[in-house]
Design a protein around this motif. Sequence first.
Motif, PDB file in Angstrom:
ATOM      1  N   ALA A 238       2.760  -4.246  -1.186  1.00 15.11           N
ATOM      2  CA  ALA A 238       2.676  -5.244  -0.219  1.00 15.11           C
ATOM      3  C   ALA A 238       1.257  -6.188  -0.037  1.00 15.11           C
ATOM      4  CB  ALA A 238       3.092  -4.731   1.192  1.00 15.11           C
ATOM      5  N   GLN A 239       0.238  -5.092  -0.362  1.00 13.73           N
ATOM      6  CA  GLN A 239      -1.194  -5.679  -0.257  1.00 13.73           C
ATOM      7  C   GLN A 239      -1.410  -6.789  -1.493  1.00 13.73           C
ATOM      8  OE1 GLN A 239      -3.661  -2.451   2.313  1.00 13.73           O
ATOM      9  NE2 GLN A 239      -3.961  -2.537   0.107  1.00 13.73           N
ATOM     10  N   LYS A 240      -0.943  -6.197  -2.634  1.00 11.46           N
ATOM     11  CA  LYS A 240      -1.014  -7.164  -3.781  1.00 11.46           C
ATOM     12  C   LYS A 240      -0.067  -8.204  -3.602  1.00 11.46           C
ATOM     13  CE  LYS A 240      -0.732  -6.619  -8.768  1.00 11.46           C
ATOM     14  NZ  LYS A 240      -0.735  -5.580  -9.953  1.00 11.46           N
ATOM     15  N   GLN A 241       1.109  -8.178  -3.376  1.00 13.32           N
ATOM     16  CA  GLN A 241       2.081  -9.478  -3.525  1.00 13.32           C
ATOM     17  C   GLN A 241       2.155 -10.293  -2.336  1.00 13.32           C
ATOM     18  OE1 GLN A 241       3.896 -10.068  -6.263  1.00 13.32           O
ATOM     19  NE2 GLN A 241       2.840  -8.666  -7.260  1.00 13.32           N
ATOM     20  N   PHE A 242       1.635  -9.584  -1.172  1.00 13.20           N
ATOM     21  CA  PHE A 242       2.024 -10.549  -0.075  1.00 13.20           C
ATOM     22  C   PHE A 242       0.754 -10.934   0.726  1.00 13.20           C
ATOM     23  CE2 PHE A 242       5.909  -7.828   0.561  1.00 13.20           C
ATOM     24  CZ  PHE A 242       6.779  -8.523  -0.245  1.00 13.20           C
ATOM     25  N   GLY A 243      -0.536 -10.667   0.068  1.00 19.53           N
ATOM     26  CA  GLY A 243      -1.609 -10.957   0.836  1.00 19.53           C
ATOM     27  C   GLY A 243      -2.019 -10.213   1.953  1.00 19.53           C
ATOM     28  N   LEU A 244      -1.444  -9.077   1.915  1.00 18.15           N
ATOM     29  CA  LEU A 244      -1.909  -8.304   3.112  1.00 18.15           C
ATOM     30  C   LEU A 244      -3.245  -7.551   3.105  1.00 18.15           C
ATOM     31  CD1 LEU A 244       1.586  -6.631   3.919  1.00 18.15           C
ATOM     32  CD2 LEU A 244       0.496  -8.514   5.079  1.00 18.15           C
ATOM     33  N   LYS A 245      -3.884  -7.278   4.248  1.00 14.06           N
ATOM     34  CA  LYS A 245      -5.091  -6.248   4.376  1.00 14.06           C
ATOM     35  C   LYS A 245      -4.300  -5.146   5.520  1.00 14.06           C
ATOM     36  CE  LYS A 245      -9.681  -5.538   5.021  1.00 14.06           C
ATOM     37  NZ  LYS A 245     -11.005  -6.219   5.333  1.00 14.06           N
ATOM     38  N   ILE A 246      -4.032  -4.202   4.958  1.00 10.60           N
ATOM     39  CA  ILE A 246      -3.677  -2.854   5.763  1.00 10.60           C
ATOM     40  C   ILE A 246      -4.739  -2.403   6.380  1.00 10.60           C
ATOM     41  CG2 ILE A 246      -2.121  -1.027   6.380  1.00 10.60           C
ATOM     42  CD1 ILE A 246      -0.072  -2.502   4.211  1.00 10.60           C
ATOM     43  N   VAL A 247      -5.054  -2.275   7.854  1.00  8.14           N
ATOM     44  CA  VAL A 247      -6.395  -1.628   8.140  1.00  8.14           C
ATOM     45  C   VAL A 247      -5.851  -0.528   9.064  1.00  8.14           C
ATOM     46  CG1 VAL A 247      -7.663  -3.756   8.275  1.00  8.14           C
ATOM     47  CG2 VAL A 247      -6.152  -3.098  10.290  1.00  8.14           C
ATOM     48  N   ALA A 248      -6.688   0.494   9.196  1.00  7.07           N
ATOM     49  CA  ALA A 248      -6.745   1.518   9.937  1.00  7.07           C
ATOM     50  C   ALA A 248      -6.349   1.407  11.514  1.00  7.07           C
ATOM     51  CB  ALA A 248      -7.910   2.444   9.817  1.00  7.07           C
TER      52      ALA A 248
ATOM     53  N   ASP B 287       9.318   7.808   4.509  1.00  6.71           N
ATOM     54  CA  ASP B 287       7.967   7.595   5.056  1.00  6.71           C
ATOM     55  C   ASP B 287       6.844   8.108   4.113  1.00  6.71           C
ATOM     56  OD1 ASP B 287       8.547   6.431   7.395  1.00  6.71           O
ATOM     57  OD2 ASP B 287       8.456   8.335   8.735  1.00  6.71           O
ATOM     58  N   SER B 288       7.163   9.100   3.305  1.00 12.88           N
ATOM     59  CA  SER B 288       6.318   9.674   2.446  1.00 12.88           C
ATOM     60  C   SER B 288       5.786   8.617   1.470  1.00 12.88           C
ATOM     61  CB  SER B 288       6.627  10.890   1.647  1.00 12.88           C
ATOM     62  OG  SER B 288       7.696  10.896   0.782  1.00 12.88           O
ATOM     63  N   GLN B 289       6.852   7.769   1.127  1.00 17.16           N
ATOM     64  CA  GLN B 289       6.564   6.749   0.030  1.00 17.16           C
ATOM     65  C   GLN B 289       5.941   5.393   0.495  1.00 17.16           C
ATOM     66  OE1 GLN B 289      10.437   7.486  -1.027  1.00 17.16           O
ATOM     67  NE2 GLN B 289      10.072   8.301  -3.122  1.00 17.16           N
ATOM     68  N   ILE B 290       5.865   5.157   1.705  1.00 14.59           N
ATOM     69  CA  ILE B 290       5.480   3.869   2.148  1.00 14.59           C
ATOM     70  C   ILE B 290       3.936   3.513   1.663  1.00 14.59           C
ATOM     71  CG2 ILE B 290       4.803   2.742   4.435  1.00 14.59           C
ATOM     72  CD1 ILE B 290       7.484   3.646   5.392  1.00 14.59           C
ATOM     73  N   PRO B 291       2.987   4.623   1.634  1.00 14.32           N
ATOM     74  CA  PRO B 291       2.012   4.300   0.880  1.00 14.32           C
ATOM     75  C   PRO B 291       1.922   3.484  -0.141  1.00 14.32           C
ATOM     76  CG  PRO B 291       1.558   6.384   2.171  1.00 14.32           C
ATOM     77  CD  PRO B 291       3.113   5.977   2.166  1.00 14.32           C
ATOM     78  N   MET B 292       2.621   4.004  -1.191  1.00 17.70           N
ATOM     79  CA  MET B 292       2.859   3.098  -2.412  1.00 17.70           C
ATOM     80  C   MET B 292       3.480   1.911  -2.102  1.00 17.70           C
ATOM     81  SD  MET B 292       4.180   6.220  -4.895  1.00 17.70           S
ATOM     82  CE  MET B 292       4.236   5.284  -6.311  1.00 17.70           C
ATOM     83  N   LEU B 293       4.255   1.663  -1.427  1.00 20.33           N
ATOM     84  CA  LEU B 293       4.717   0.299  -0.993  1.00 20.33           C
ATOM     85  C   LEU B 293       3.641  -0.578  -0.404  1.00 20.33           C
ATOM     86  CD1 LEU B 293       7.552  -1.454  -1.116  1.00 20.33           C
ATOM     87  CD2 LEU B 293       7.949  -0.584   1.214  1.00 20.33           C
ATOM     88  N   GLN B 294       2.812   0.141   0.370  1.00 26.62           N
ATOM     89  CA  GLN B 294       1.624  -0.750   1.012  1.00 26.62           C
ATOM     90  C   GLN B 294       0.724  -1.316  -0.114  1.00 26.62           C
ATOM     91  OE1 GLN B 294      -1.009   2.082   2.784  1.00 26.62           O
ATOM     92  NE2 GLN B 294      -2.743   0.454   2.811  1.00 26.62           N
ATOM     93  N   LEU B 295       0.435  -0.606  -0.986  1.00 27.37           N
ATOM     94  CA  LEU B 295      -0.186  -1.105  -2.333  1.00 27.37           C
ATOM     95  C   LEU B 295       0.236  -2.201  -2.906  1.00 27.37           C
ATOM     96  CD1 LEU B 295      -1.305   2.304  -4.088  1.00 27.37           C
ATOM     97  CD2 LEU B 295      -2.657   0.946  -2.651  1.00 27.37           C
TER      98      LEU B 295
END
Length: 96
Positions: free
Chosen positions: A86-96, A76-84
């Motif tokens: 995913a946003q770049k590679q998968f065209g995601l926008k992760i919102v609050a 779980d502590s590393q998921i924010p790095m995976l988020q970055l």
Amino acid sequence: MAFKTSSTPRSKEGKVEVTMDEFKRWLKKFDDNGDGQISVEELREAIRATGGWFSTAKASRIFKSVDTKSKGFIDDSQIPMLQLFAQKQFGLKIVA
């Protein structure tokens, strides 16, 4: 939840919008052994589920860049790095 669906909300830029909780829940679906961590094999399956296809070597490089603790899994502590990623590679926008 697959990221590339027509029913998923999209941003003005056309990116699929998901919350961090939705992203985590989606990712946890690939936690085959239920240990609360994502292995390189589980990450590869998650990438494939989005329609992406990376070689084993590329998936391993992505995994190593996120697995900053070099423990062989993403927690779980590393998921924010995976988020970055995913946003770049998968065209995601992760919102609050």
